[in-house]
Enzyme design. Structure first.
Site, PDB file in Angstrom:
ATOM      1  N   HIS A   1     -44.555  22.036  13.539  1.00  0.00           N
ATOM      2  CA  HIS A   1     -44.392  22.999  12.437  1.00  0.00           C
ATOM      3  C   HIS A   1     -45.687  22.987  11.644  1.00  0.00           C
ATOM      4  O   HIS A   1     -46.291  21.935  11.419  1.00  0.00           O
ATOM      5  CB  HIS A   1     -43.172  22.670  11.569  1.00  0.00           C
ATOM      6  CG  HIS A   1     -43.318  21.492  10.672  1.00  0.00           C
ATOM      7  ND1 HIS A   1     -43.960  21.553   9.443  1.00  0.00           N
ATOM      8  CD2 HIS A   1     -42.880  20.213  10.792  1.00  0.00           C
ATOM      9  CE1 HIS A   1     -43.920  20.371   8.866  1.00  0.00           C
ATOM     10  NE2 HIS A   1     -43.275  19.527   9.664  1.00  0.00           N
TER      11      HIS A   1
ATOM     12  N   ASP B   1     -46.085  24.702   8.597  1.00  0.00           N
ATOM     13  CA  ASP B   1     -45.926  24.851   7.152  1.00  0.00           C
ATOM     14  C   ASP B   1     -45.963  23.463   6.509  1.00  0.00           C
ATOM     15  O   ASP B   1     -45.722  22.453   7.162  1.00  0.00           O
ATOM     16  CB  ASP B   1     -44.629  25.574   6.802  1.00  0.00           C
ATOM     17  CG  ASP B   1     -43.384  24.858   7.313  1.00  0.00           C
ATOM     18  OD1 ASP B   1     -43.437  24.302   8.431  1.00  0.00           O
ATOM     19  OD2 ASP B   1     -42.355  24.854   6.622  1.00  0.00           O
TER      20      ASP B   1
ATOM     21  N   ASP C   1     -48.274  15.651   8.286  1.00  0.00           N
ATOM     22  CA  ASP C   1     -47.040  16.438   8.345  1.00  0.00           C
ATOM     23  C   ASP C   1     -47.336  17.919   8.128  1.00  0.00           C
ATOM     24  O   ASP C   1     -47.156  18.441   7.042  1.00  0.00           O
ATOM     25  CB  ASP C   1     -46.066  15.916   7.280  1.00  0.00           C
ATOM     26  CG  ASP C   1     -44.681  16.519   7.392  1.00  0.00           C
ATOM     27  OD1 ASP C   1     -44.318  16.971   8.483  1.00  0.00           O
ATOM     28  OD2 ASP C   1     -43.974  16.543   6.374  1.00  0.00           O
TER      29      ASP C   1
ATOM     30  N   GLU D   1     -40.199  25.177   8.624  1.00  0.00           N
ATOM     31  CA  GLU D   1     -39.498  23.919   8.902  1.00  0.00           C
ATOM     32  C   GLU D   1     -39.239  23.128   7.637  1.00  0.00           C
ATOM     33  O   GLU D   1     -38.183  22.518   7.488  1.00  0.00           O
ATOM     34  CB  GLU D   1     -40.317  23.078   9.893  1.00  0.00           C
ATOM     35  CG  GLU D   1     -39.578  21.870  10.460  1.00  0.00           C
ATOM     36  CD  GLU D   1     -39.686  20.605   9.622  1.00  0.00           C
ATOM     37  OE1 GLU D   1     -38.964  19.632   9.900  1.00  0.00           O
ATOM     38  OE2 GLU D   1     -40.490  20.582   8.658  1.00  0.00           O
ATOM     39  N   GLU D   2     -40.205  23.113   6.722  1.00  0.00           N
ATOM     40  CA  GLU D   2     -40.005  22.339   5.491  1.00  0.00           C
ATOM     41  C   GLU D   2     -38.877  22.926   4.660  1.00  0.00           C
ATOM     42  O   GLU D   2     -38.187  22.201   3.939  1.00  0.00           O
ATOM     43  CB  GLU D   2     -41.305  22.299   4.675  1.00  0.00           C
ATOM     44  CG  GLU D   2     -42.459  21.549   5.339  1.00  0.00           C
ATOM     45  CD  GLU D   2     -42.215  20.051   5.439  1.00  0.00           C
ATOM     46  OE1 GLU D   2     -41.122  19.576   5.076  1.00  0.00           O
ATOM     47  OE2 GLU D   2     -43.123  19.347   5.907  1.00  0.00           O
TER      48      GLU D   2
ATOM     49  N   GLU E   1     -44.257  15.710  15.546  1.00  0.00           N
ATOM     50  CA  GLU E   1     -44.099  15.127  14.211  1.00  0.00           C
ATOM     51  C   GLU E   1     -44.687  13.708  14.214  1.00  0.00           C
ATOM     52  O   GLU E   1     -44.732  13.047  15.257  1.00  0.00           O
ATOM     53  CB  GLU E   1     -42.620  15.062  13.828  1.00  0.00           C
ATOM     54  CG  GLU E   1     -41.979  16.407  13.522  1.00  0.00           C
ATOM     55  CD  GLU E   1     -42.056  16.772  12.042  1.00  0.00           C
ATOM     56  OE1 GLU E   1     -42.866  16.166  11.317  1.00  0.00           O
ATOM     57  OE2 GLU E   1     -41.285  17.666  11.639  1.00  0.00           O
TER      58      GLU E   1
ATOM     59  N   HIS F   1     -45.285  14.318   2.768  1.00  0.00           N
ATOM     60  CA  HIS F   1     -44.918  14.745   1.417  1.00  0.00           C
ATOM     61  C   HIS F   1     -45.537  13.858   0.328  1.00  0.00           C
ATOM     62  O   HIS F   1     -45.202  14.017  -0.848  1.00  0.00           O
ATOM     63  CB  HIS F   1     -43.400  14.805   1.224  1.00  0.00           C
ATOM     64  CG  HIS F   1     -42.688  15.678   2.212  1.00  0.00           C
ATOM     65  ND1 HIS F   1     -41.349  15.968   2.108  1.00  0.00           N
ATOM     66  CD2 HIS F   1     -43.119  16.330   3.310  1.00  0.00           C
ATOM     67  CE1 HIS F   1     -40.984  16.752   3.108  1.00  0.00           C
ATOM     68  NE2 HIS F   1     -42.057  16.983   3.853  1.00  0.00           N
TER      69      HIS F   1
END
Length: 385
Positions: free
Chosen positions: A61, A63, A94, A128-129, A154, A354
């Site tokens: 992903h 985003d 991420d 995805e987030e 991931e 994050h």
């Protein structure tokens, strides 16, 4: 490869605002020689190498979450930073590092002529987030693309991951009656009614299911909302959001029912429901779904685990660590909803996700590119046994 990652990091790409980074990825795929590159109606970028009958996919992903409190960063999250060991910036682990490694695995495959009886699909997926797996719900259900298995890139700290707990987003809401705050007995305070529910939710969180591999189910209250005419009035509604992580054997129905059965929930007449997601993609497409993300795992002796273990051992001359993610991935749709095996191997580390000062390791990018380049041919070799 590192310059490509720096370029992606420099483009802010939070969920539903990924168009510019998708175009940058498309450009790089075409530059290194992918046979076909498309952007689907949701905005996912799909790059193909080869034309064989076995379709194998690898996913990142692309985003990111936002940057949070800038005071917690020691460098600009989009300008990023780089030294001889690491690359820093929002999305480094991420999950744009995985995309950098995949694209350059594609270059390795083309340069070394490793194409065989397979077609490799490299996906850069969106939203995805915001709603993990929604992108692959669309790819499988609407585009009718169904690979034999998917490598999720991931972050795994260059270990092999074969599962994760599921999750769901739950809302508990109670109603009250407002009145002037000087005579609260005339009303029915919804916040007070929520209080006992919060206590029972905390108690419930200590008594959830457990699995030897995936671990415990968890429950936490993540948000609280209220309505009231003013600070001088009794609140007439109160709601909380719950982040519920589901281990093996737990179901979404069971997770809702165990909350509905709480005495305080019943006494308050609270409504317990699952959130829905219907935010438009950057293309404008809306693909609504309930906020339920199933638990999944592949077995230790599955062909995907064998394939990646053999690739790792042959490349690096040591046995890999096989484990699981703590957080959630697009595997919730690929494997959880649709039964397509998912296996994880990615650059970066979960704790970077994050977090401020997010970073990844150049050594990881190189190791992962090598792995991704050899996985398809070793998979075919396993099939022939």
């Amino acid at each position: 490869m590192t310059q490509f990652l720096r370029d992606m990091i420099a483009i802010p790409s939070e969920s539903c605002d990924e168009e510019r980074v998708v175009l940058r990825i498309k450009q790089e795929m075409e530059k290194v020689g992918f046979d076909k590159v498309e952007i689907d109606p949701m905005g996912n970028v799909l790059g193909y190498i080869g034309h064989g009958p076995h379709l194998i996919a690898m996913d990142a992903h692309i985003d990111t979450v936002g940057v949070g409190n800038m005071a917690n960063w020691t460098f600009d999250p989009y300008e990023g930073m780089e030294d001889h060991e690491i690359i820093g910036g929002r999305g480094a682990s991420d999950q744009e590092g995985g995309m950098a490694s995949m694209v350059y695995a594609g270059k390795i495959i083309k340069d070394l002529g490793l194409e065989d009886e397979y077609t490799l699909l490299v996906t850069g997926t969106v939203q995805e987030e915001d709603c993990d797996g929604l992108c692959w719900q669309y790819i499988i259900e609407q585009s009718k693309i169904r690979p034999e298995f998917v490598v999720s890139t991931e972050p795994t700290d260059c270990q092999i991951y074969r599962g994760q707990r599921g999750r769901m987003e739950i809302r508990v809401e109670v109603q009250g009656v407002s009145c002037h705050g000087s005579a609260p007995e005339r009303g029915d305070n919804a916040i007070f009614k929520m209080g006992p529910i919060l206590g029972e939710l905390q108690e419930l969180s200590h008594n959830l299911g457990n699995d030897d591999f995936l671990g415990k189910g968890t429950l936490t209250v993540s948000e609280i909302f209220f309505t009231s005419p003013s600070r001088c009035a009794v609140a007439d509604s109160c709601a909380v959001s719950i982040d519920r992580r589901l281990t093996w054997g737990e179901t979404w129905q069971g997770a809702l029912d165990e909350i509905r059965a709480l005495p305080a929930v019943q006494a308050a007449g609270a409504e317990v429901s699952m959130y829905q997601y219907d935010r438009p993609a950057y293309t404008g497409l809306v693909y609504p779904t309930e906020c339920y993300f199933p638990t999944w795992k592949v077995e230790e002796d599955h062909i995907t685990v064998k394939t990646l273990s053999k690739a790792y051992t042959q490349l690096f001359n040591k046995a890999p660590v096989v484990d699981k993610w703590t957080f959630s991935t697009n595997g919730v749709s690929i494997m959880g909803r649709h039964g397509i095996p998912v296996i994880g191997f990615g650059p970066g580390k979960e704790p970077e996700a994050h977090a401020p000062n997010e970073k990844t390791w150049k050594e990881h990018l190189v190791k992962c590119a090598a792995m991704y380049a050899v996985i398809p041919m070793l998979y075919l070799a396993e099939l022939d046994k």
